[in-house]
Design a protein around this motif. Structure first.
Motif, mmCIF file in Angstrom:
data_model
loop_
_atom_site.group_PDB
_atom_site.id
_atom_site.type_symbol
_atom_site.label_atom_id
_atom_site.label_comp_id
_atom_site.label_asym_id
_atom_site.label_seq_id
_atom_site.Cartn_x
_atom_site.Cartn_y
_atom_site.Cartn_z
ATOM 1 N N ASP A 131 0.811 -1.218 0.000
ATOM 2 C CA ASP A 131 0.000 0.000 0.000
ATOM 3 C C ASP A 131 0.846 1.271 0.000
ATOM 4 O O ASP A 131 0.396 2.310 -0.503
ATOM 5 N N LEU A 132 2.046 1.206 0.579
ATOM 6 C CA LEU A 132 2.824 2.422 0.808
ATOM 7 C C LEU A 132 4.193 2.402 0.142
ATOM 8 O O LEU A 132 5.078 3.168 0.529
ATOM 9 N N CYS A 133 4.384 1.545 -0.861
ATOM 10 C CA CYS A 133 5.716 1.395 -1.456
ATOM 11 C C CYS A 133 6.224 2.710 -2.049
ATOM 12 O O CYS A 133 7.418 3.037 -1.933
ATOM 13 N N ASP A 134 5.353 3.497 -2.684
ATOM 14 C CA ASP A 134 5.780 4.784 -3.235
ATOM 15 C C ASP A 134 6.260 5.717 -2.126
ATOM 16 O O ASP A 134 7.280 6.406 -2.268
ATOM 17 N N GLY A 135 5.519 5.751 -1.038
ATOM 18 C CA GLY A 135 5.910 6.602 0.085
ATOM 19 C C GLY A 135 7.221 6.170 0.711
ATOM 20 O O GLY A 135 8.057 7.010 1.076
ATOM 21 N N PHE A 136 7.416 4.849 0.858
ATOM 22 C CA PHE A 136 8.681 4.350 1.394
ATOM 23 C C PHE A 136 9.846 4.777 0.515
ATOM 24 O O PHE A 136 10.883 5.229 1.000
ATOM 25 N N ALA A 137 9.684 4.613 -0.796
ATOM 26 C CA ALA A 137 10.757 4.968 -1.719
ATOM 27 C C ALA A 137 11.072 6.458 -1.652
ATOM 28 O O ALA A 137 12.254 6.854 -1.626
ATOM 29 N N GLU A 138 10.050 7.286 -1.610
ATOM 30 C CA GLU A 138 10.259 8.731 -1.537
ATOM 31 C C GLU A 138 10.980 9.114 -0.243
ATOM 32 O O GLU A 138 11.908 9.937 -0.248
ATOM 33 N N ALA A 139 10.557 8.512 0.875
ATOM 34 C CA ALA A 139 11.185 8.826 2.160
ATOM 35 C C ALA A 139 12.645 8.370 2.190
ATOM 36 O O ALA A 139 13.537 9.118 2.603
ATOM 37 N N LEU A 140 12.901 7.140 1.753
ATOM 38 C CA LEU A 140 14.259 6.601 1.792
ATOM 39 C C LEU A 140 15.195 7.358 0.858
ATOM 40 O O LEU A 140 16.413 7.391 1.089
ATOM 41 N N SER A 141 14.658 7.970 -0.161
ATOM 42 C CA SER A 141 15.487 8.729 -1.095
ATOM 43 C C SER A 141 16.052 10.004 -0.476
ATOM 44 O O SER A 141 16.884 10.678 -1.094
ATOM 45 N N HIS A 142 15.654 10.337 0.762
ATOM 46 C CA HIS A 142 16.304 11.430 1.497
ATOM 47 C C HIS A 142 17.699 11.019 1.962
ATOM 48 O O HIS A 142 18.492 11.891 2.355
#
Length: 460
Positions: free
Chosen positions: A373-384
């Motif tokens: 459900d949240l894979c896009d959000g995880f990727a965006e956050a980890l890209s910090h």
């Protein structure tokens, strides 16, 4: 409560173990089941609890087989086809969820509940510590192990009871707080709620259960329905002017901060929190607002000097922004974060604390449904971060979902990213060019922390 015996299904969980310890403290006999032994179960056994680790009705102690004298408490993580659960159900035992038990124990107390999809553990633990600093008493049921109390259960005098109000399985709807903090209401536990709107509706229901004359302390900008006119609503923020907020925030050595806390009564100047991190300033503002409301209810003013001492002596929570190594050449910290908003908040805090340094993020996704459900959000956050290492998904209570693996996060991350098995994590990190390293996850990645720390200390 009339039952002499309490049997816990899932006794090793952080919330369940606190209830078990409280029951032992109250003089009841305690037994239970969990899948694996842990430091929490070992401590319970040392205090007198009878615990076994195989799903087998024959291992239930004989004294706990009488429904007239035994109540059963279970965590929602225990499946309904669990052999012991079925036995108790079929034999007429009183069976309650952990949240129902907590509701019973909070009767007659001044309940200070902290809810939110992130931030609630540190905030509720700080509320408990400030209660002790300001009053010398106060009890608490916490969702993490407090370093100050060396426990997730606090037993103390007085009416104040700090509680972490968990939204999982709508557990917090068993509580009727006098003062409630709501830190966030992000899309999470969608395997239970289905939609983000349903999550927000549950938080609105929780707010609706604040007792008449009580107070709500809610994050500024959080859009939730508030329709109980018998309460007072206070807004808090990191540094945006509202009812409670931080001003004149200054970075100190090692990632700590000094700041003023603005309240409706005036300014509490030159506060320094005992744990580092920009995100913890906001948690401390919410906690101070909570104890301010309690003092107002009691007709007393906050003792500013004791409050400053309590903030400065706060040691934090295990696995929440927990530093293992903090040197000019090498930093390593571990955090329980398992939601994109939590990951982003921690990584951005690290950016502020350690400007111009290279950040490596290690992350173990928790649950197949959350990853899906949240894979896009995880990727965006980890890209910090500057580089990412992923572990395979920790399944917890779930069966695999076809096509849902750590790969669906890795392919979306915009910085260098690799996937390694958990047993290879420490050696992988040791071989990388590291500066600031942070590990995240609610599964068993914390079992690697000691080995990672040793390898990074050698590098430092």
């Amino acid at each position: 409560m009339e039952y002499a015996n309490i049997y816990f299904l899932g006794i090793g969980g952080i919330g369940m173990s606190a209830l078990a310890r409280y029951s032992l403290h109250e003089g009841r006999r305690v037994a239970g089941y969990d899948r694996t032994p842990s430091a929490l179960t070992e401590a319970l056994e040392a205090e007198g609890a009878a615990i076994h680790y195989e799903e087998d009705v024959r291992l239930i102690p004989e004294a706990f087989l009488d429904p007239a004298t035994t109540m059963v408490v279970y965590t929602p993580a225990v499946p309904r086809d669990h052999a012991e659960y079925r036995y108790f159900l079929e034999h007429g035992f009183r069976i309650e969820k952990r949240s129902q038990m907590l509701g019973h124990l909070s009767a007659g107390k001044y309940v200070m509940a902290v809810a939110g999809t992130h931030g609630k553990t540190t905030t509720s633990t700080l509320v408990a510590w400030l209660n002790r600093a300001l009053t010398g008493g106060g009890s608490a049921f916490l969702g993490g192990v407090s370093k100050n109390f060396d426990s997730n259960l606090v037993l103390g005098g007085g009416a104040r009871l700090a509680v972490e109000a968990d939204e999982f399985d709508r557990s917090f709807l068993r509580l009727y707080p006098d003062v409630a903090v709501v830190t966030s209401a992000d899309a999470d536990h969608l395997d239970i709620y289905g939609t983000h709107e349903a999550v927000k509706e549950a938080f609105s229901q929780f707010i609706g259960q604040i007792r008449p004359g009580g107070s709500l302390i809610i994050k500024q900008g959080l859009d939730l329905r508030i329709d109980n006119p018998g309460i007072t609503v206070w807004r808090y923020a990191l540094d945006t002017p509202c009812d409670f907020y931080a001003a004149r925030v200054r970075l100190l050595e090692g990632g700590h901060y000094r700041y003023d806390i603005v309240t409706p009564d005036g300014v509490i100047a030159d506060c320094t929190l005992g744990v580092p991190g920009w995100v913890n300033i906001e948690n401390s503002v919410a906690a101070v607002a909570s104890v301010w409301c309690a003092a107002r209810h009691e007709g007393v003013a906050l003792d500013a000097e004791r409050l400053r001492e309590g903030l400065a002596s706060f040691a934090g929570v295990k696995r929440r922004f927990e530093f293992y190594v903090n040197t000019p050449k090498q930093v390593y910290m571990d955090d329980y974060a398992h939601h994109p908003r939590e990951l982003a908040a921690t990584l951005l805090s690290l950016r502020r604390m350690f400007p111009r340094r290279r950040i490596t993020a290690l992350f173990q996704p928790h649950l197949y449904t959350r990853t899906r459900d949240l894979c896009d959000g995880f990727a965006e956050a980890l890209s910090h971060a500057d580089e990412v290492v992923l572990l395979p998904i920790y399944p917890a209570r779930e069966e695999p979902i076809e096509g849902v693996t750590s790969e669906i996060i890795a392919e979306r991350v915009t910085v260098p990213c690799r996937i390694v098995p958990r047993e290879a994590l420490a050696d992988t990190v040791a071989a990388m060019p590291t500066d600031v390293v942070v590990s995240f996850g609610a599964g068993n990645i914390d079992a690697c922390c000691g080995a990672i720390a040793e390898k990074l200390k050698q590098k430092a």
